[in-house]
Design an enzyme around this catalytic site. Structure first.
Site, PDB file in Angstrom:
ATOM      1  N   SER A 138     -24.982  -4.447  -3.747  1.00 13.30           N
ATOM      2  CA  SER A 138     -24.177  -3.512  -3.128  1.00 13.30           C
ATOM      3  C   SER A 138     -23.509  -2.741  -4.500  1.00 13.30           C
ATOM      4  CB  SER A 138     -22.882  -4.415  -2.517  1.00 13.30           C
ATOM      5  OG  SER A 138     -21.635  -3.524  -2.660  1.00 13.30           O
ATOM      6  N   TYR A 165     -17.588 -12.002  -2.673  1.00  9.57           N
ATOM      7  CA  TYR A 165     -18.424 -11.249  -2.189  1.00  9.57           C
ATOM      8  C   TYR A 165     -18.997 -10.436  -3.247  1.00  9.57           C
ATOM      9  CZ  TYR A 165     -20.782  -7.030   0.017  1.00  9.57           C
ATOM     10  OH  TYR A 165     -21.727  -6.062   0.492  1.00  9.57           O
TER      11      TYR A 165
HETATM   12  N1  LIG Z   1     -21.986  -1.542   5.224  1.00  8.96           N
HETATM   13  C1  LIG Z   1     -21.692  -1.407   3.848  1.00  8.96           C
HETATM   14  O1  LIG Z   1     -20.553  -0.649   3.430  1.00  8.96           O
HETATM   15  C2  LIG Z   1     -22.388  -2.139   2.819  1.00  8.96           C
HETATM   16  C3  LIG Z   1     -22.100  -1.998   1.428  1.00  8.96           C
HETATM   17  C4  LIG Z   1     -22.950  -2.840   0.442  1.00  8.96           C
HETATM   18  C5  LIG Z   1     -23.986  -3.481   1.012  1.00  8.96           C
HETATM   19  N2  LIG Z   1     -23.915  -4.004   2.315  1.00  8.96           N
HETATM   20  C6  LIG Z   1     -24.647  -4.920   2.499  1.00  8.96           C
HETATM   21  O2  LIG Z   1     -25.819  -4.702   3.498  1.00  8.96           O
HETATM   22  C7  LIG Z   1     -26.315  -5.775   4.104  1.00  8.96           C
HETATM   23  C8  LIG Z   1     -26.243  -5.344   5.794  1.00  8.96           C
HETATM   24  O3  LIG Z   1     -25.052  -5.300   6.190  1.00  8.96           O
HETATM   25  P1  LIG Z   1     -24.449  -4.230   7.263  1.00  8.96           P
HETATM   26  O4  LIG Z   1     -23.593  -3.168   6.312  1.00  8.96           O
HETATM   27  O5  LIG Z   1     -25.762  -3.565   8.046  1.00  8.96           O
HETATM   28  O6  LIG Z   1     -23.705  -4.916   8.089  1.00  8.96           O
HETATM   29  P2  LIG Z   1     -23.609  -5.475   9.665  1.00  8.96           P
HETATM   30  O7  LIG Z   1     -23.996  -4.319  10.840  1.00  8.96           O
HETATM   31  O8  LIG Z   1     -22.586  -6.336   9.860  1.00  8.96           O
HETATM   32  O9  LIG Z   1     -25.218  -6.399   9.558  1.00  8.96           O
HETATM   33  C9  LIG Z   1     -25.025  -7.685   9.027  1.00  8.96           C
HETATM   34  C10 LIG Z   1     -26.491  -8.464   9.620  1.00  8.96           C
HETATM   35  O10 LIG Z   1     -26.677  -9.560   8.900  1.00  8.96           O
HETATM   36  C11 LIG Z   1     -26.839 -10.503   9.848  1.00  8.96           C
HETATM   37  N3  LIG Z   1     -26.273 -11.966   9.581  1.00  8.96           N
HETATM   38  C12 LIG Z   1     -24.843 -12.120   9.427  1.00  8.96           C
HETATM   39  N4  LIG Z   1     -24.720 -13.407   9.112  1.00  8.96           N
HETATM   40  C13 LIG Z   1     -25.681 -14.083   9.208  1.00  8.96           C
HETATM   41  C14 LIG Z   1     -26.348 -15.408   9.169  1.00  8.96           C
HETATM   42  N5  LIG Z   1     -25.403 -16.308   8.970  1.00  8.96           N
HETATM   43  N6  LIG Z   1     -27.735 -15.533   9.316  1.00  8.96           N
HETATM   44  C15 LIG Z   1     -28.566 -14.652   9.889  1.00  8.96           C
HETATM   45  N7  LIG Z   1     -28.034 -13.285   9.774  1.00  8.96           N
HETATM   46  C16 LIG Z   1     -26.940 -12.898   9.740  1.00  8.96           C
HETATM   47  C17 LIG Z   1     -26.001  -9.794  11.286  1.00  8.96           C
HETATM   48  O11 LIG Z   1     -26.783 -10.505  12.362  1.00  8.96           O
HETATM   49  P3  LIG Z   1     -26.218 -11.542  13.399  1.00  8.96           P
HETATM   50  O12 LIG Z   1     -24.700 -11.116  13.424  1.00  8.96           O
HETATM   51  O13 LIG Z   1     -26.712 -11.220  14.702  1.00  8.96           O
HETATM   52  O14 LIG Z   1     -26.447 -12.888  12.684  1.00  8.96           O
HETATM   53  C18 LIG Z   1     -26.405  -8.730  11.033  1.00  8.96           C
HETATM   54  O15 LIG Z   1     -27.700  -8.157  11.361  1.00  8.96           O
HETATM   55  C19 LIG Z   1     -25.290  -6.902   3.821  1.00  8.96           C
HETATM   56  O16 LIG Z   1     -25.827  -7.697   2.814  1.00  8.96           O
HETATM   57  C20 LIG Z   1     -24.129  -6.245   3.230  1.00  8.96           C
HETATM   58  O17 LIG Z   1     -23.510  -7.084   2.188  1.00  8.96           O
HETATM   59  C21 LIG Z   1     -23.303  -3.261   3.139  1.00  8.96           C
END
Ligand SMILES: NC(=O)c1ccc[n+]([C@@H]2O[C@H](COP(=O)([O-])OP(=O)(O)OC[C@H]3O[C@@H](n4cnc5c(N)ncnc54)[C@H](OP(=O)(O)O)[C@@H]3O)[C@@H](O)[C@H]2O)c1
Length: 253
Positions: A138, A151
């Site tokens: 991130s 985080y």
């Molecule tokens: N969106 C942003 O602004 C942003 C910025 C920087 C980095 N990121 C990173 O990008 C990555 C993806 O996040 P996203 O933005 O796509 O958010 P998201 O839509 O909330 O997706 C998160 C994913 O992680 C899975 N997950 C959560 N807890 C889990 C667990 N205990 N076991 C297995 N799977 C789990 C969720 O699936 P289930 O709920 O079905 O388990 C979902 O598929 C993350 O690592 C996040 O930190 C996001």
């Protein structure tokens, strides 16, 4: 049909779906993993229909060491071209009031599971002399972030860990990349506790484009989006007090 596979964690929503679509569009079979089985099945059906690839789903809480074992077995058994460690979540709020169980889950998923899955995938990749580990960090990895302290620190780990791995793997032909997205339009902020912040967001497909461009260039890490690149660069030279002030400013706008 191709024999090689991509393993995508967090493939039930957001960035994970975009990564799964991209690797499937390249003709790579996909193992999709997350907790919500119904969403995984519908993403898998869509990939099979649109891209004619093979799919497997592994429903698991990846923060749980026992539940991770099925995915670890897949990583050891399959010809894995890409491991995309994307599953992760954040929590907003003051550290002193954080729920200790949620905090442990966050560290287990963002840090321990990512490391464990990478360890399971890398020996096979080295033996085949090809493959890539893509770890989703991130832009929060570049400075301390008050009210998202755990985080941001977990993502700093992902960035440092992956950069060291990139160096270790260089002679083997296997690549490692940390992708550092800034605010991106997914469920992340809703799940972290406040969807009203950081409204200037990138799209998942922009983040995926940035990822694969950096992978082609054999880079150890990449920040997605011009504004996020500038911020990550500038904070590097700032004293801690200014770093936290800037991070708070960004996090509340
Ligand atoms: N969106 C942003 O602004 C942003 C910025 C920087 C980095 N990121 C990173 O990008 C990555 C993806 O996040 P996203 O933005 O796509 O958010 P998201 O839509 O909330 O997706 C998160 C994913 O992680 C899975 N997950 C959560 N807890 C889990 C667990 N205990 N076991 C297995 N799977 C789990 C969720 O699936 P289930 O709920 O079905 O388990 C979902 O598929 C993350 O690592 C996040 O930190 C996001």
């Amino acid at each position: 049909m191709s024999r090689s596979w991509a393993v995508v964690t967090g493939a039930s929503s957001g960035l994970g779906v975009a990564y799964a679509e991209r690797v499937a569009s390249m003709g790579t079979n996909v193992v999709l993993s997350a907790r919500r089985a119904d969403l995984l099945e519908s993403v898998a059906a869509d990939l099979r229909e649109r891209f004619n690839v093979d799919t497997r789903t592994v429903t698991a809480d990846l923060g749980d060491q026992d539940q991770r074992q099925t995915l670890i077995a897949e990583l050891q058994e399959l010809d894995v071209a890409y491991l995309i460690n994307n599953a992760g979540f954040g929590t907003m709020g003051e550290f002193a009031e954080a729920d200790p169980d949620r905090m442990a889950d966050e560290l287990n998923l963002n840090v321990v599971a990512l490391t464990d899955l990478t360890r399971a995938a890398v020996p096979g990749m080295i033996a085949r002399r090809r493959g890539a580990v893509i770890n989703v960090a991130s832009s929060a990895a570049f400075q301390p972030v008050p009210n998202m302290a755990v985080y941001a620190a977990s993502k700093a780990y992902v960035l440092r860990f992956t950069t060291a791995l990139w160096d270790e793997l260089r002679p083997t032909g296997v690549r490692a990349l940390a992708i550092c997205p800034g605010p991106t339009d997914t469920s992340f902020f809703t799940n972290a506790g406040n969807d009203e912040v950081m409204s200037n967001r990138r799209t998942p497909s922009q983040v995926v484009d940035t990822t694969f461009k950096a992978l082609r260039q054999h880079r150890p890490y990449i920040v997605d989006g011009g504004g996020n690149v500038a911020m990550a660069f500038a904070t590097r030279f700032a004293p801690a007090g200014l770093q936290t002030k800037l991070a708070k400013l960004v996090a509340t706008n």
